[in-house]
Design a protein around this motif. Structure first.
Motif, PDB file in Angstrom:
ATOM      1  N   ILE A 221     129.500 -14.206  42.270  1.00 20.83           N
ATOM      2  CA  ILE A 221     129.660 -13.234  43.353  1.00 20.83           C
ATOM      3  C   ILE A 221     130.651 -12.182  42.884  1.00 20.83           C
ATOM      4  CG2 ILE A 221     130.326 -12.932  45.767  1.00 20.83           C
ATOM      5  CD1 ILE A 221     127.878 -14.728  45.403  1.00 20.83           C
ATOM      6  N   ASP A 222     130.316 -10.916  43.097  1.00 26.72           N
ATOM      7  CA  ASP A 222     131.182  -9.813  42.687  1.00 26.72           C
ATOM      8  C   ASP A 222     132.480  -9.855  43.503  1.00 26.72           C
ATOM      9  OD1 ASP A 222     132.058  -7.496  41.472  1.00 26.72           O
ATOM     10  OD2 ASP A 222     130.964  -6.178  42.852  1.00 26.72           O
TER      11      ASP A 222
ATOM     12  N   SER B 148     120.462 -20.381  37.006  1.00 23.03           N
ATOM     13  CA  SER B 148     121.897 -20.481  36.709  1.00 23.03           C
ATOM     14  C   SER B 148     122.696 -20.102  37.954  1.00 23.03           C
ATOM     15  CB  SER B 148     122.255 -19.550  35.551  1.00 23.03           C
ATOM     16  OG  SER B 148     122.038 -18.203  35.927  1.00 23.03           O
ATOM     17  N   PRO B 149     123.919 -20.632  38.101  1.00 26.06           N
ATOM     18  CA  PRO B 149     124.740 -20.282  39.261  1.00 26.06           C
ATOM     19  C   PRO B 149     124.988 -18.769  39.325  1.00 26.06           C
ATOM     20  CG  PRO B 149     125.662 -22.163  38.137  1.00 26.06           C
ATOM     21  CD  PRO B 149     124.558 -21.647  37.267  1.00 26.06           C
ATOM     22  N   LEU B 150     124.854 -18.218  40.511  1.00 23.19           N
ATOM     23  CA  LEU B 150     124.968 -16.772  40.706  1.00 23.19           C
ATOM     24  C   LEU B 150     126.422 -16.395  40.984  1.00 23.19           C
ATOM     25  CD1 LEU B 150     123.416 -14.066  41.104  1.00 23.19           C
ATOM     26  CD2 LEU B 150     123.356 -14.633  43.531  1.00 23.19           C
TER      27      LEU B 150
ATOM     28  N   TYR C  91     131.802 -18.243  43.087  1.00 27.97           N
ATOM     29  CA  TYR C  91     130.427 -18.698  43.286  1.00 27.97           C
ATOM     30  C   TYR C  91     130.279 -19.155  44.729  1.00 27.97           C
ATOM     31  CZ  TYR C  91     130.242 -18.576  38.244  1.00 27.97           C
ATOM     32  OH  TYR C  91     130.290 -18.164  36.940  1.00 27.97           O
TER      33      TYR C  91
ATOM     34  N   ASP D 111     116.844 -17.359  37.532  1.00 24.88           N
ATOM     35  CA  ASP D 111     116.645 -18.180  36.326  1.00 24.88           C
ATOM     36  C   ASP D 111     117.229 -19.583  36.467  1.00 24.88           C
ATOM     37  OD1 ASP D 111     119.331 -17.559  36.269  1.00 24.88           O
ATOM     38  OD2 ASP D 111     119.339 -16.822  34.197  1.00 24.88           O
TER      39      ASP D 111
ATOM     40  N   VAL E 124     124.444 -21.662  45.210  1.00 24.82           N
ATOM     41  CA  VAL E 124     123.561 -20.499  45.245  1.00 24.82           C
ATOM     42  C   VAL E 124     123.282 -20.101  43.798  1.00 24.82           C
ATOM     43  CG1 VAL E 124     123.317 -18.110  45.989  1.00 24.82           C
ATOM     44  CG2 VAL E 124     124.464 -19.766  47.468  1.00 24.82           C
ATOM     45  N   LYS E 125     121.995 -20.048  43.459  1.00 24.56           N
ATOM     46  CA  LYS E 125     121.601 -19.804  42.065  1.00 24.56           C
ATOM     47  C   LYS E 125     120.771 -18.532  41.945  1.00 24.56           C
ATOM     48  CE  LYS E 125     121.844 -24.625  40.876  1.00 24.56           C
ATOM     49  NZ  LYS E 125     121.233 -25.769  40.272  1.00 24.56           N
ATOM     50  N   ALA E 126     120.771 -17.987  40.733  1.00 22.25           N
ATOM     51  CA  ALA E 126     119.972 -16.803  40.419  1.00 22.25           C
ATOM     52  C   ALA E 126     118.518 -17.228  40.213  1.00 22.25           C
ATOM     53  CB  ALA E 126     120.528 -16.129  39.166  1.00 22.25           C
TER      54      ALA E 126
END
Length: 194
Positions: free
Chosen positions: A130-131, A126-128, A12, A124, A120-122
Motif C-alpha cells: 500500500i502506498d 504476491s502481497p500488494l 500491507y 500475480d 490483500v494480494k496483487a
C-alpha cells in the motif's frame, strides 16, 4: 548507504474475520473478601471478565506475534444502558474488515494469526504493498473523525450539565462519576475547544 536504509517502509493490507475488530474480552483475577474469621470466602478469588475498549482482538493478536499494525479507528458516543442520560466513549474501526501491517517478517505467521482472513494480494498472487500516501490519507480521515467526535462530545456534555441543573438524580449521578474519575464534564458549558 545500504539497501535497507534506502528502502521505503512498506505497508500491507490484511483482511480480518468478522468480529476481530471488536474489543477483546480479557479476564482478571480478583481476590474475594474475607469472612469474620479472616479467611477468604470460597476459593479466595474470582475471575471477572472485562473488555479493553482501547485495543481490538486483531491488534492484540498481531502485536503478540510481533507485527507492527495500524487499524484506523474512530470514537463514538454510545448511550449507557444503565444510566440512559449518560454516554460512553467507544472505539470503532474506520475501515471495517481491514488492518494495515508494516513490513511483515513472516508471511505464514501473519496468515496463521487469529483474526486474519487473508492478505490483500496483487493479480500475480504476491502481497500488494500500500502506498504511504494512501496510509496518510486514511490517517487524515481518522483525524477528521476525531474532530467530529470532539464536537459531539462537547455538545453532549453541555446538554448533560444543562439537564443536571433541573434533575437532582442526574446531578447526584454526575457528582459520583466526577469523583470516581470516570466522567469529566467541563463545569462551564460555554467551553470552546482550542
Amino acid at each position: 548507504m545500504t539497501a535497507n536504509t534506502n528502502r521505503k517502509m512498506a505497508w500491507y493490507a490484511v483482511r480480518t474475520v468478522p468480529g476481530a475488530q471488536k474489543p477483546r474480552r480479557e479476564f482478571a483475577v480478583e481476590p474475594t473478601s474475607l469472612d469474620k474469621d479472616g479467611r477468604p470466602r470460597g476459593k479466595g478469588y474470582r475471575i471477572v471478565p472485562n473488555l479493553n475498549h482501547n485495543m481490538s482482538a486483531i491488534e492484540r493478536a498481531l502485536t503478540e506475534n510481533g507485527f507492527d499494525c495500524y487499524m484506523p479507528s474512530e470514537k463514538r458516543l454510545i448511550r449507557d444502558r444503565k444510566h440512559t442520560d449518560l454516554w460512553k466513549v467507544r472505539r470503532f474501526a474506520l475501515l471495517v474488515g481491514y488492518v494495515f501491517v508494516r513490513e511483515p517478517r513472516d508471511w505464514r505467521l501473519l496468515e496463521a494469526t487469529p483474526g486474519v482472513a487473508g492478505i490483500v494480494k496483487a493479480a500475480d498472487g504476491s502481497p500488494l504493498p500500500i502506498d504511504i500516501m494512501d496510509i496518510l490519507a486514511v490517517r487524515a480521515a481518522e483525524a477528521d473523525a476525531e474532530v467530529e467526535f470532539d464536537r459531539r462530545s462537547r455538545l453532549a456534555r453541555q446538554v448533560l450539565r444543562k439537564n443536571a441543573k433541573t434533575d437532582p438524580r442526574l446531578k447526584m449521578l454526575i457528582g459520583k462519576l466526577d469523583i470516581a474519575g470516570s466522567l469529566s464534564v467541563p463545569l462551564d458549558y460555554q467551553f470552546q475547544a482550542a
